[in-house]
Enzyme design. Structure first.
Site: not given
Ligand code: PHB
Length: 391
Positions: A292, A72, A296, A384, A201
């Site tokens: 979450p 991704h 990580k 990220y 998200y």
């Protein structure tokens, strides 16, 4: 029984450590309370940082993640009914891989057993003794009922937040940094095709939602709920109505399907310091837990044991303890960065039940900043996809 490194726990931290040590010719034994089948079927996290996949590849266990996982190169932040892409590849030159944790564990267990590793699944009554001496002991009852005393040079506590390792560090030498959140995640597994190529998200006035994936046919979705929410109070229709209300808009449609698993996950931030007591070294969830939202957890466990393996190599080959002494502070620097990132993503995207209209508007301002400013988006993309492991 004797070994050099006694590893408590066959999760990502314990198994990657045992592989890193084997590569350096350092013997270890892994002691795990769960059975192999249970470990290999328990559904957990799903996001691997670029550095984690690169490390697994170097260790010869990355082939399936690369072949069956999905790369991704970005995520979508949704707010105000619109999606905004964060371009990881363009901003940070890196990506993440969606490949379920239990699949990583299958690959690691297979590789270790093929390499002749001693992994004691189904151990009971695991206890640690004499950890401040130079002969610490792991005692346990083997799966076949035999009591075992495993004498080690060093113990690696990789048995998660509920394991014995962390509790072996006495209260008066341990500082627990803890933060609970006033919400949990309601998670479902669904038989359906992907709704989106990338993770979504979503911030909404009804709270956070996350659309993730496991395989082309199985999707993972979450929505913010009360910490004590009862899964059985939620019919499938109610779940879909809530998820749709949080992610709808701008042409996005959620692909629904049969829900075959539902559960509530607690949200907390935790760090135990020091990450060491005598000859006991804590790694992964035994030493720290992140909410979450930043994806990580597994990656942080892997980063810990990279630092630990290097320190153990120096200890066993040169008899030098300098890197072992530096382990906790070195690992904790990354841990606190990840704590900040996970807390930040969580507080930017979730509805605070005690918050005001001001807080909601402030969050939207922050999301506009993160999606509108290249500098701010780059911060999210770098964090990220993961900082270099040498950090
Ligand atoms: C998941 O797929 O389970 C997942 C993905 C991203 C997160 C957390 C969980 O931030």
């Amino acid at each position: 029984m004797r070994t050099r490194v006694g590893i408590v726990g066959a999760g990502p931290a314990g198994l990657v450590l045992s592989l890193l040590l084997a590569e350096r010719g350092i013997e270890s034994v892994v002691v795990e309370t769960r059975g192999r089948e249970e470990i290999e079927r328990t559904i957990r996290a799903g996001v691997l940082e670029q550095g984690t996949v690169d490390l697994l590849t170097d260790l010869g266990v990355g082939a399936r993640a690369r072949a069956e996982g999905a790369r991704h190169e970005g995520v979508e932040l949704r707010f105000g009914g619109q999606g905004h892409r964060i371009d990881f590849a363009g901003l940070a030159g890196r990506a993440v891989w969606l490949y379920p944790q239990h699949e990583v564990l299958k690959d690691l267990i297979a590789a270790r057993l093929k390499g002749g590793a001693d992994i004691r699944f189904g151990a009971r009554d695991v206890a640690l003794r004499d950890v401040t001496s130079d002969r610490p002991v792991i005692s346990f009852t083997d799966a076949d009922g035999t009591p075992v005393e495993l004498r080690c040079d060093v113990i690696a506590g990789c048995d998660g937040s509920a394991g014995v390792s962390r509790r072996t560090v006495p209260d008066d030498v341990r500082t627990d940094y803890f933060r609970a959140y006033p919400f949990g995640w309601f998670g479902i597994l669904v038989e359906a095709p992907r709704s989106s190529e990338e993770l979504v998200y979503a911030h909404s006035e009804r709270g956070f939602a996350l659309i993730s994936t496991r395989t082309p046919d199985v999707q993972r979705m979450y929505f913010q709920c009360a910490p004590d929410e009862r899964p059985d109070d939620w019919s499938d229709d109610r779940i879909w109505a809530e998820l749709n209300a949080r992610v709808a808009g701008g042409g996005f449609t959620l692909k629904e399907g049969r829900i075959f698993d539902k559960g509530v996950i607690a949200m907390r931030s935790y760090v135990c310091e020091p990450m060491r007591h005598g000859r006991l070294f804590l790694a992964g969830d035994a030493a720290h837990v992140v909410p979450p939202t930043g994806a990580k957890g597994l990656n942080l466990a892997v980063a810990d044991v990279v630092v630990l393996a290097r320190a153990l190599e120096r200890f066993f080959t040169a008899n030098e303890t300098d890197l072992l002494d530096a382990y906790g502070p070195t690992a904790a620097r990354r841990v606190w960065r990840a704590q900040h990132f996970s807390w930040w993503m969580t507080s930017m995207l979730h509805l605070d039940p005690a918050g005001s209209a001001f807080d909601l508007k402030r969050q939207l301002g922050e999301l506009e900043l993160v999606t509108g400013s290249t500098a701010a988006a780059t911060h999210l993309a770098e964090s990220y996809t993961g900082w270099p492991i040498e950090l």
